[in-house]
Design a protein around this motif. Structure first.
Motif, PDB file in Angstrom:
ATOM      1  N   SER B  58       0.840  -1.196   0.000  1.00 26.50           N
ATOM      2  CA  SER B  58       0.000   0.000   0.000  1.00 26.50           C
ATOM      3  C   SER B  58       0.876   1.249   0.000  1.00 26.50           C
ATOM      4  O   SER B  58       0.449   2.312  -0.439  1.00 26.50           O
ATOM      5  N   GLN B  62      -0.579   3.246  -3.011  1.00 27.01           N
ATOM      6  CA  GLN B  62      -1.404   4.309  -2.442  1.00 27.01           C
ATOM      7  C   GLN B  62      -2.815   3.818  -2.144  1.00 27.01           C
ATOM      8  O   GLN B  62      -3.733   4.617  -2.050  1.00 27.01           O
ATOM      9  N   ARG B  63      -2.991   2.514  -2.093  1.00 29.18           N
ATOM     10  CA  ARG B  63      -4.285   1.995  -1.696  1.00 29.18           C
ATOM     11  C   ARG B  63      -4.102   1.164  -0.433  1.00 29.18           C
ATOM     12  O   ARG B  63      -3.000   0.676  -0.157  1.00 29.18           O
ATOM     13  N   THR B  64      -5.173   0.996   0.317  1.00 30.61           N
ATOM     14  CA  THR B  64      -5.046   0.218   1.544  1.00 30.61           C
ATOM     15  C   THR B  64      -5.911  -1.039   1.495  1.00 30.61           C
ATOM     16  O   THR B  64      -5.801  -1.892   2.350  1.00 30.61           O
ATOM     17  N   ASP B  65      -6.778  -1.098   0.508  1.00 27.07           N
ATOM     18  CA  ASP B  65      -7.695  -2.231   0.399  1.00 27.07           C
ATOM     19  C   ASP B  65      -8.509  -2.429   1.661  1.00 27.07           C
ATOM     20  O   ASP B  65      -8.790  -3.572   2.075  1.00 27.07           O
ATOM     21  N   ILE B  67     -11.796  -0.395   4.010  1.00 21.77           N
ATOM     22  CA  ILE B  67     -12.689   0.751   4.113  1.00 21.77           C
ATOM     23  C   ILE B  67     -13.160   0.833   5.563  1.00 21.77           C
ATOM     24  O   ILE B  67     -13.155  -0.157   6.288  1.00 21.77           O
ATOM     25  N   LYS B 101     -11.792  -6.792   0.372  1.00 24.70           N
ATOM     26  CA  LYS B 101     -11.283  -5.655   1.135  1.00 24.70           C
ATOM     27  C   LYS B 101     -11.594  -5.853   2.616  1.00 24.70           C
ATOM     28  O   LYS B 101     -12.484  -6.617   2.961  1.00 24.70           O
ATOM     29  N   ARG B 124      -6.231   9.340   5.293  1.00 23.25           N
ATOM     30  CA  ARG B 124      -6.236   8.435   4.140  1.00 23.25           C
ATOM     31  C   ARG B 124      -5.705   7.053   4.485  1.00 23.25           C
ATOM     32  O   ARG B 124      -4.962   6.449   3.711  1.00 23.25           O
ATOM     33  N   ASP B 127      -9.488   3.322   1.994  1.00 26.51           N
ATOM     34  CA  ASP B 127      -9.829   3.705   0.621  1.00 26.51           C
ATOM     35  C   ASP B 127     -11.196   4.357   0.515  1.00 26.51           C
ATOM     36  O   ASP B 127     -11.572   4.863  -0.547  1.00 26.51           O
ATOM     37  N   ALA B 314     -14.848   4.603  -5.127  1.00 26.51           N
ATOM     38  CA  ALA B 314     -13.416   4.376  -4.947  1.00 26.51           C
ATOM     39  C   ALA B 314     -12.774   3.907  -6.245  1.00 26.51           C
ATOM     40  O   ALA B 314     -11.589   4.118  -6.484  1.00 26.51           O
TER      41      ALA B 314
END
Lengths: 335, 335
Positions: B58, B62-65, B67, B101, B124, B127, B314
């Motif tokens: 990540s 730049q994503r975290t998978d 929510i 996710k 942030r 996501d 997203a």
DNA sequence: TTGTATGCGTTATCAG
DNA sequence: CTGATAACGCATACAA
């Protein structure tokens, strides 16, 4: 959609006129920073609205500051109507909030969900794992423990695993309930047992059996799965098997609730003809007809205690292998 | 505590005799990898038990998978006895599982909890953010949206924010319920309204008001907060204000349940003297005395729909600003 | 189709 | 007490 570039340590450092390392120290509360510099850094942080990037941090610290709570999805269905599910979650959440850690919730229903849980937890994506309401003898907790991942079971699992657990005093609560029935003069005491693949189901049945046996009374058992439907069916079975029964202990309030209705439909008065006691003390228990006498379990505290143990393990401490929370008989009108 | 060193991409690459990049491609399902190489890599992955390090991933993607689902902690207390809380969570969880996710659950109770939520979401670390059961006019959703962070409200918030939401058709459901009462010949129809700082409370009251007004009938309102206690108190008020009322619509099943008991205590028969209709269709509704006629809302679907919208946002798609799920009148014995 | 090289944002180890 | 600098594990542009 202005994806405003998020300020980094570097940006803060430039603004404050210091090095990245110093900013990092201030952000992490190191004491070895001169006061004026600290102030300057803090101001820069505030001005830029700097928030640390957790991914970057956890890449180097090897910590994630999050823990996983695993629940069999069935639990959220079965318990949708009582406080167990929300209660555990609230307890866990409260304790985690105090520790400033995040709660990753995983409902493992399908086999696919199980795999997902396994991959995620063994992948060390969390600092610890809390299992709730285990069914059967799940090998996952023990496996995680062997991998060195902090694990606690909230509600003991089946089989003898070396995993620390917290649970409530099922047997003690049931014993008090059944003895109360006996002391009230009841002699044909039946039980609606819970699922026998869970400790909560097994232990409550054991408590019933031992207590009626010790009093020299006969046992009369029907099985349910904690839900109302199953409770109603079990109550009918019981009535068929012994029309003269004068008391019933149900292993969950939901089943007790259904038993109340079934008894009424069968023309029995509660508590005059048949006394009824449940287990859980869900909110609805106070609103049944008649209000339900039941064994209260400290469900929120179960979540909290489990979380505390887990955090201690994650912090490198060792904890007692078992922690048993007390239960309490709550007298209302049904017995 | 053998903290077994976890295998990295590098290790897999060495074992499979290829480069890190190639392993990465295979792991992420790139199609541009020759079949034999893919096989070799997959075998190495299996042998070593390789699991990608999410933090590292990540950091670069730049994503975290993951929510975040935000619920006011009060919701878990107020709704502890109905399906709203578990229902939403289950719905969200199901949809997230399909998308692979994670669900980060945050119960924002105290002001400190609110700050925590704000820090975490604006940072942030997820996501996307799903808000549930908003109270009042919370500015946070709109602020997140302005920061370019995907946001959806499950259960519309107060005030006109530009944040997409999903909600159920409160007004339609209530209208049907009240009209049913009118069609049954009821003429003095009261309501136990919900909290007026939530859309669910406001909209249900509006539905009641408009419908009785359209029929030229008087309105009779008492306020509760969706809980049983508040419902009992409101019912007493109503009875005091108009001893001759012949029907009551309660904005939640919990309040309706309490009203049932209060009416009985006041010597009224339900439904003969007073008809009662609730809202929610919680499981308990089928087990009250008498069973409760109520407006069913698709609570699980509310969680699912909200999550789907969020995932679409997203993913860069645009979604309709509002999605309204249908409600349905469920007839039982109380009206 | 595959490998090389670079950078993501932090923390931690060392000098100074 | 502060500042360079080297990891952390991965994805990707670019080169081969």
């Amino acid at each position: 959609m202005t994806t405003a570039q998020r300020p980094t340590l570097e940006a803060v450092a430039r603004r404050a006129g210091v090095s990245r390392a110093t900013v990092s120290r201030v952000v992490n509360g190191s004491t070895t920073v001169a006061e004026p510099i600290r102030a300057a850094v803090n101001q820069a942080v505030a001005e830029l609205g700097y928030v640390p990037n957790l991914a970057a941090r956890s890449l180097v610290t090897q910590r994630t500051d999050s823990i996983a709570l695993i629940m069999p999805e069935a639990a959220t269905r079965v318990f949708s109507d009582d406080q167990v599910f929300p209660g555990i979650i609230r307890g866990v959440s409260q304790e985690l909030e105090a520790a400033d850690k995040q709660l990753v919730l995983m409902l493992a229903g399908s086999p696919a969900g199980r795999d997902r849980v396994e991959r995620y937890t063994t992948g060390r994506h969390v600092d610890g794992v809390l299992f709730a309401s285990l069914h059967g003898a799940d090998p996952l907790p023990a496996r995680l423990a062997r991998l060195g991942i902090p694990v606690v079971c909230s509600g003991r699992g089946l089989g003898d695993s070396p995993v620390p657990y917290v649970d409530v005093d099922h047997v003690g609560g049931v014993t008090r309930a059944v003895r109360y029935l006996i002391d009230s003069g009841r002699r044909r005491i039946a039980t609606i047992a819970g699922p026998q693949d869970m400790v909560a189901g097994l232990a409550r049945l054991t408590g019933y059996r031992d207590t009626v046996a010790a009093a020299g009374l006969p046992e009369l058992v029907a099985y349910g799965d904690f839900t109302r439907e199953s409770g109603a069916a079990a109550m009918r079975q019981l009535l068929d098997a012994d029309p003269d029964l004068d008391a019933v202990f149900a292993a969950s309030d939901l089943m007790a609730h259904a038993a109340l209705r079934t008894l009424r439909e069968a023309g029995r008065r509660v508590p005059e003809d048949v006394a009824v006691i449940g287990f859980d003390d869900i909110e609805t228990a106070a609103y049944t007809e008649p209000p339900l006498t039941t064994v209260r379990q400290p469900i929120l505290e179960l979540g909290r205690a489990g979380t505390r143990q887990l955090l201690r393990i994650a912090a490198g401490e060792t904890v007692e292998p078992a922690l048993i929370l007390p239960t309490e008989l709550v007298l209302r009108a049904s017995a």
